[in-house]
Design an enzyme around this catalytic site. Sequence first.
Site, PDB file in Angstrom:
ATOM      1  N   LYS A   2       0.882  -1.187   0.000  1.00 31.96           N
ATOM      2  CA  LYS A   2       0.000   0.000   0.000  1.00 31.96           C
ATOM      3  C   LYS A   2       0.911   1.226   0.000  1.00 31.96           C
ATOM      4  O   LYS A   2       1.354   1.704   1.045  1.00 31.96           O
ATOM      5  CB  LYS A   2      -0.928  -0.066   1.223  1.00 31.96           C
ATOM      6  CG  LYS A   2      -1.532   1.212   1.745  1.00 31.96           C
ATOM      7  CD  LYS A   2      -2.175   2.156   0.753  1.00 31.96           C
ATOM      8  CE  LYS A   2      -2.517   3.460   1.471  1.00 31.96           C
ATOM      9  NZ  LYS A   2      -1.714   4.593   0.956  1.00 31.96           N
ATOM     10  N   SER A  59       4.533   8.606   9.529  1.00 32.80           N
ATOM     11  CA  SER A  59       4.611   9.587  10.613  1.00 32.80           C
ATOM     12  C   SER A  59       4.278   8.957  11.965  1.00 32.80           C
ATOM     13  O   SER A  59       3.557   7.956  12.044  1.00 32.80           O
ATOM     14  CB  SER A  59       3.655  10.737  10.318  1.00 32.80           C
ATOM     15  OG  SER A  59       2.344  10.229  10.259  1.00 32.80           O
ATOM     16  N   THR A  60       4.777   9.583  13.009  1.00 32.21           N
ATOM     17  CA  THR A  60       4.506   9.085  14.355  1.00 32.21           C
ATOM     18  C   THR A  60       3.009   9.169  14.674  1.00 32.21           C
ATOM     19  O   THR A  60       2.447   8.256  15.286  1.00 32.21           O
ATOM     20  CB  THR A  60       5.357   9.885  15.369  1.00 32.21           C
ATOM     21  OG1 THR A  60       6.731   9.567  15.110  1.00 32.21           O
ATOM     22  CG2 THR A  60       5.034   9.527  16.807  1.00 32.21           C
ATOM     23  N   GLY A  94       1.380   6.294  13.130  1.00 34.94           N
ATOM     24  CA  GLY A  94       1.834   5.110  13.871  1.00 34.94           C
ATOM     25  C   GLY A  94       1.019   4.923  15.150  1.00 34.94           C
ATOM     26  O   GLY A  94       0.617   3.800  15.490  1.00 34.94           O
ATOM     27  N   GLU A 126       8.146   2.091  11.766  1.00 36.20           N
ATOM     28  CA  GLU A 126       9.323   2.953  11.522  1.00 36.20           C
ATOM     29  C   GLU A 126       8.773   4.361  11.375  1.00 36.20           C
ATOM     30  O   GLU A 126       8.130   4.673  10.378  1.00 36.20           O
ATOM     31  CB  GLU A 126      10.032   2.542  10.228  1.00 36.20           C
ATOM     32  CG  GLU A 126      10.603   1.148  10.218  1.00 36.20           C
ATOM     33  CD  GLU A 126      11.823   0.995  11.111  1.00 36.20           C
ATOM     34  OE1 GLU A 126      12.347   2.002  11.620  1.00 36.20           O
ATOM     35  OE2 GLU A 126      12.235  -0.153  11.317  1.00 36.20           O
ATOM     36  N   CYS A 172      13.715  10.446   7.270  1.00 37.58           N
ATOM     37  CA  CYS A 172      13.501  10.242   8.709  1.00 37.58           C
ATOM     38  C   CYS A 172      14.799  10.365   9.486  1.00 37.58           C
ATOM     39  O   CYS A 172      14.812  10.799  10.626  1.00 37.58           O
ATOM     40  CB  CYS A 172      12.869   8.878   8.932  1.00 37.58           C
ATOM     41  SG  CYS A 172      13.780   7.579   8.085  1.00 37.58           S
ATOM     42  N   GLU A 183       9.356  17.311  14.085  1.00 40.66           N
ATOM     43  CA  GLU A 183       9.951  16.864  12.828  1.00 40.66           C
ATOM     44  C   GLU A 183       9.446  17.763  11.699  1.00 40.66           C
ATOM     45  O   GLU A 183       8.238  17.838  11.457  1.00 40.66           O
ATOM     46  CB  GLU A 183       9.542  15.411  12.551  1.00 40.66           C
ATOM     47  CG  GLU A 183      10.229  14.842  11.334  1.00 40.66           C
ATOM     48  CD  GLU A 183       9.736  13.446  10.965  1.00 40.66           C
ATOM     49  OE1 GLU A 183       8.515  13.215  10.994  1.00 40.66           O
ATOM     50  OE2 GLU A 183      10.576  12.596  10.649  1.00 40.66           O
TER      51      GLU A 183
HETATM   52  P1  NAD Z   1       2.031   9.268   6.741  1.00 41.32           P
HETATM   53  O1  NAD Z   1       2.084   8.675   8.091  1.00 41.32           O
HETATM   54  O2  NAD Z   1       1.156  10.431   6.528  1.00 41.32           O
HETATM   55  O3  NAD Z   1       1.584   8.186   5.655  1.00 41.32           O
HETATM   56  C1  NAD Z   1       2.283   6.984   5.467  1.00 41.32           C
HETATM   57  C2  NAD Z   1       1.369   5.954   4.833  1.00 41.32           C
HETATM   58  O4  NAD Z   1       0.310   5.632   5.737  1.00 41.32           O
HETATM   59  C3  NAD Z   1       0.687   6.384   3.550  1.00 41.32           C
HETATM   60  O5  NAD Z   1       0.666   5.265   2.682  1.00 41.32           O
HETATM   61  C4  NAD Z   1      -0.724   6.746   4.006  1.00 41.32           C
HETATM   62  O6  NAD Z   1      -1.712   6.612   3.006  1.00 41.32           O
HETATM   63  C5  NAD Z   1      -0.959   5.740   5.105  1.00 41.32           C
HETATM   64  N1  NAD Z   1      -1.899   6.155   6.161  1.00 41.32           N
HETATM   65  C6  NAD Z   1      -2.270   7.411   6.519  1.00 41.32           C
HETATM   66  N2  NAD Z   1      -3.107   7.364   7.567  1.00 41.32           N
HETATM   67  C7  NAD Z   1      -3.264   6.059   7.889  1.00 41.32           C
HETATM   68  C8  NAD Z   1      -3.998   5.368   8.909  1.00 41.32           C
HETATM   69  N3  NAD Z   1      -4.713   6.017   9.821  1.00 41.32           N
HETATM   70  N4  NAD Z   1      -3.904   4.030   8.960  1.00 41.32           N
HETATM   71  C9  NAD Z   1      -3.151   3.347   8.076  1.00 41.32           C
HETATM   72  N5  NAD Z   1      -2.453   3.942   7.088  1.00 41.32           N
HETATM   73  C10 NAD Z   1      -2.496   5.283   6.995  1.00 41.32           C
HETATM   74  O7  NAD Z   1       3.564   9.578   6.406  1.00 41.32           O
HETATM   75  P2  NAD Z   1       4.161  10.343   5.161  1.00 41.32           P
HETATM   76  O8  NAD Z   1       3.815  11.782   5.303  1.00 41.32           O
HETATM   77  O9  NAD Z   1       3.819   9.622   3.909  1.00 41.32           O
HETATM   78  O10 NAD Z   1       5.736  10.133   5.389  1.00 41.32           O
HETATM   79  C11 NAD Z   1       6.519  10.961   6.157  1.00 41.32           C
HETATM   80  C12 NAD Z   1       6.782  10.347   7.517  1.00 41.32           C
HETATM   81  O11 NAD Z   1       7.389   9.058   7.391  1.00 41.32           O
HETATM   82  C13 NAD Z   1       7.760  11.158   8.355  1.00 41.32           C
HETATM   83  O12 NAD Z   1       7.278  11.297   9.655  1.00 41.32           O
HETATM   84  C14 NAD Z   1       9.027  10.300   8.343  1.00 41.32           C
HETATM   85  O13 NAD Z   1       9.876  10.508   9.446  1.00 41.32           O
HETATM   86  C15 NAD Z   1       8.468   8.933   8.310  1.00 41.32           C
HETATM   87  N6  NAD Z   1       9.482   7.991   7.807  1.00 41.32           N
HETATM   88  C16 NAD Z   1      10.104   7.149   8.693  1.00 41.32           C
HETATM   89  C17 NAD Z   1      11.089   6.274   8.256  1.00 41.32           C
HETATM   90  C18 NAD Z   1      11.794   5.339   9.216  1.00 41.32           C
HETATM   91  O14 NAD Z   1      12.477   4.430   8.743  1.00 41.32           O
HETATM   92  N7  NAD Z   1      11.678   5.511  10.511  1.00 41.32           N
HETATM   93  C19 NAD Z   1      11.437   6.248   6.901  1.00 41.32           C
HETATM   94  C20 NAD Z   1      10.800   7.118   6.036  1.00 41.32           C
HETATM   95  C21 NAD Z   1       9.819   7.984   6.498  1.00 41.32           C
END
Ligand code: NAD
Length: 481
Positions: free
Chosen positions: A176, A229-230, A233, A250, A284, A384
Site C-alpha cells: 500500500k 509519521s509518528t 503510527g 518505523e 527520517c 519533525e
Molecule cells: P504518513 O504517516 O502520513 O503516511 C504513510 C502511509 O500511511 C501512507 O501510505 C498513508 O496513506 C498511510 N496512512 C495514513 N493514515 C493512515 C492510517 N490512519 N492508517 C493506516 N495507514 C495510513 O507519512 P508520510 O507523510 O507519507 O511520510 C513521512 C513520515 O514518514 C515522516 O514522519 C518520516 O519521518 C516517516 N518515515 C520514517 C522512516 C523510518 O524508517 N523511521 C522512513 C521514512 C519515512
Amino acid sequence: MHATKLLIANEWTDASGGATSTTVNPADGEVIGTFAEATATDVDVAVASARKGFESDEWQSMSPDARGKLLWRIGELIEKNTEELAALETLDQGQPTFMSTNVSVPLAAQVFRYYAGYTTKIEGKVSPVSIPNQLSYQTRVPMGVAGLITPWNFPLGIAAWKLAPALATGNAAILKPAEQTPLSTAYLARLCVEAGVPAGVVTLLTGGPDVGKALVAHRGVDKISFTGSTAVGQEIVKAASRDLKRIGLELGGKAPSIVCADADIDTAVVGNLQGALFNTGQACGAFTRFFVHRSRVDEFTSKLAAAADSLRIGPGQDPETVVGPLISAEHLGRVDGYVASGRKEGAELVTGGERVGGELEKGFFYRPTVFTEVKDDMTIAREEIFGPVLSVMPYDDIEEAVARANNTDYGLAAVLWTQDLKTAHNLPKRIQAGTVFVNQLPLIDPGSPWGGFGMSGWGREMGSYSIDEFTEPRTVFINLG
Ligand code: NAD
C-alpha cells in the site's frame, strides 16, 4: 500519463466503482498519472486473494532455494529496469536523478539479493527442556498476510525493504504505497509478476489513508509493517489493539548532530549538509539539530550557510540538481510555517527562509534554510519538519550536548563529529538513538538494522531483524517416551 491499477491475484484491475485519483510532479505541479482508489470492497477481495496466495500449494511447497531464486530474479529485474524505475521515482517523488539512479534503485535491488540469500538460512533451534523424554524444537513460520504501508519519501526503497523479507519468510504481501507516490511501487509489483510470483502472493492496493486504515482493521491481515509519521503510527497502534495484530513501526526522527570542539569543521560541514539535505530534508534520519561547540560555532555556521546557498536547486531530472522540490504544495506550506515559527520564537535566520520563485515557481521548491541560536524549547527544535531546515544550537560542554541531544521524543538516528578515537567510541553509547553515525552521513544497508528508540517506532528492519519481524516462533513438543 501513467495509469496505475490494482494488482489482485496477478491481474490488473480497476477499483470497484472505477474511482481514480491523480499524482503530480512536485517539480511543476502538473498531473503525471492516475491511480485506482481502492474501496473497502477491494480491500476485502485483495485480502481474500492474498490469503489464498499464502495458502496455495505453489507458495507453501516452494523450497527455500526456489524462493531465494525468485527473490534474486526480482532483484535482477529491478537492476535491469534501473533507468525506468529511477525516472519514475524522480518524476513522482522529485528526488534528483543521481539519487534515484545511484541510491534508491540499487538499494531496492540489493535488498532483494540480500534476502534471497536468507531464504536458505532461516534456522530453528532445539530447546533443552527438563521434562523427561521430550524433544522441544522451534521453527520460525510466516505470519500469513502482511500489509506493507509505506510513505512518500523513499517509495521504492522502503517498499523493497519490507517486501523482500516478507517474501523471503514465506508471507503473502499487500503493498500500500503513499497516495503521493504510487508509481514506482506499481512498477515493482509488475516486476514481481514478471519474476514469477504466484497469484495472490504480491498484491498492490493504491489509494489514500482509508486503504491503510482498512488493512489495519482487517481481521484477515496478520501483520502490518508501517513506515510513516509518528501520529499515524499511534493511530495504527490503537486500531491494531482490536485483534492484537502484529505491527512494526518505523516512524519520525529529529536527529541530533554533535560537532565536538576537535571536529574537522570542513568535513563536518560537507557531511552535515548532505545528511540534512538529501531528498530535500525529507528523510527520517535527516540531521536537523546541530549542537556545535561554542568555540567553533561561528566558523561552522558561516561555512554551513555558504555551502547551503551554493547548492543547485531544481527539478530532479536536471543532472545538475542537488536539492529537488518538496513533495506537495501542502508540505511546502507546512515547512514554511515551521520557518515562520522559528523566526517568531526568536531563532536567528542565517540564510534561506523562503520558497523559490522565478522559473521554479510552479514547483514546490524551498531554499535550504539555516537558523542559529535555536533554543531547545522552540518548535523547530522539537518537531519533525521533514524539510530543508537546519538549526544550529551552540553548547559549552559535551555533557550538556549529550543531555540536550537526548532531550527529544524521537530516537531514530544521531551523528557525531570528532577526531578523537575515544570520543568516537564512548559517546555513541550515551546517545538514545537506533543508529549513531560517526563522521558520516546517514546510510542504510540491508545488513545493518534500522529503527528507533522512543517515538521513532517499534522494532527494527533489515538484517536478521526483518526475518524476526515477519515470522512467529513455533514450538513443537514430541513425546519420545
Ligand atoms: P504518513 O504517516 O502520513 O503516511 C504513510 C502511509 O500511511 C501512507 O501510505 C498513508 O496513506 C498511510 N496512512 C495514513 N493514515 C493512515 C492510517 N490512519 N492508517 C493506516 N495507514 C495510513 O507519512 P508520510 O507523510 O507519507 O511520510 C513521512 C513520515 O514518514 C515522516 O514522519 C518520516 O519521518 C516517516 N518515515 C520514517 C522512516 C523510518 O524508517 N523511521 C522512513 C521514512 C519515512
